[in-house]
Write an enzyme that holds these catalytic residues in place. Sequence first.
Site, PDB file in Angstrom:
ATOM      1  N   ASP A 142       0.809  -1.209   0.000  1.00 40.47           N
ATOM      2  CA  ASP A 142       0.000   0.000   0.000  1.00 40.47           C
ATOM      3  C   ASP A 142       0.848   1.267   0.000  1.00 40.47           C
ATOM      4  OD1 ASP A 142      -2.197  -1.683   0.180  1.00 40.47           O
ATOM      5  OD2 ASP A 142      -2.293  -1.548   2.367  1.00 40.47           O
ATOM      6  N   LYS A 143       0.271   2.332  -0.511  1.00 45.68           N
ATOM      7  CA  LYS A 143       0.965   3.624  -0.589  1.00 45.68           C
ATOM      8  C   LYS A 143       1.566   4.026   0.752  1.00 45.68           C
ATOM      9  CE  LYS A 143      -1.416   7.470  -0.531  1.00 45.68           C
ATOM     10  NZ  LYS A 143      -2.298   8.602  -0.923  1.00 45.68           N
TER      11      LYS A 143
END
Length: 306
Positions: A142-143
Amino acid sequence: MNDTETHHAFQVNELEAGERIDKFLAHREDDWSRMSVQSWIKEQRVQVNGNPVKSNYRLAAGDHVEVAVPPVEEHHIEPEAIPLDIVYEDEDVIVVNKQRGMVVHPAPGNYSGTMVNALLYHCKDLSGIGGVIRPGIVHRIDKDTSGLIMAAKNDAAHWSLAEQLKEHTVERVYETLVNGNVPHDHGTVDAAIGRDPKHRQRMAVDPKKGKSAVTHFEVIERFGTATWVRCRLETGRTHQIRVHMKYIGHPVVGDPVYSTQVKKWPIEGQALHAKVLGFFHPRTGEKMRFVSKTPKDIEACLARLR
């Protein structure tokens, strides 16, 4: 080119009240940047309770937010001279220690500033199996999760690494700070994950329609109000650790999507770090294993607790 826009809807809860609309939406999807959201707002693709708003609109509990994301276009992804923390590299594979806040690959409305843009500049060429948008990308994190991620430089390497992921022979160990006191020293969460029927842009435990998801965990250190935990992935579903930790009542500290804890921590995003990555080299078969340092922002959270 895909000429169909996609529609998303969200209901604002009590904890989200008072947040700016652009920040609120940028947290709903890893691939949505705040800049993209602001452009959609200018184009009146975002409506609150049926009316267009400005980027600085502050949400109220119960607001109904609708977003019409513009159609996906086939873009040429440009190489960009973005610094990368490269842990290992050879002619087949590259391992990067991704910084929190960096998106792994481009997506609609967000075609620059990603790890793929940086890899294209550094490596010149990557595996084409992932297509134009995801060249070389075998898996993703995830970012707002930091840590180790591998990418393939050619198709043969990509097939090998993808097969290892499918067969669960890739070692992926994360460290995370979660809310509350986890009572068990170790355990396993075996709970299928699928789309959350109430929030379609989130994931949730879904025993009937979800895909098998298994996370093994062990406690590293307890602080009473929070617990430092090591998680080993047996499967790799979207947001798996974040969803499983919430499911057992201990959401990840700082998680803007799955945590309802309002305490302010010295970290932007969830306190989750991909600590260990191990796999068999796609060409030589040699066992490769890499360990990254805990990032400073998570260390700051731990220091506060200690």
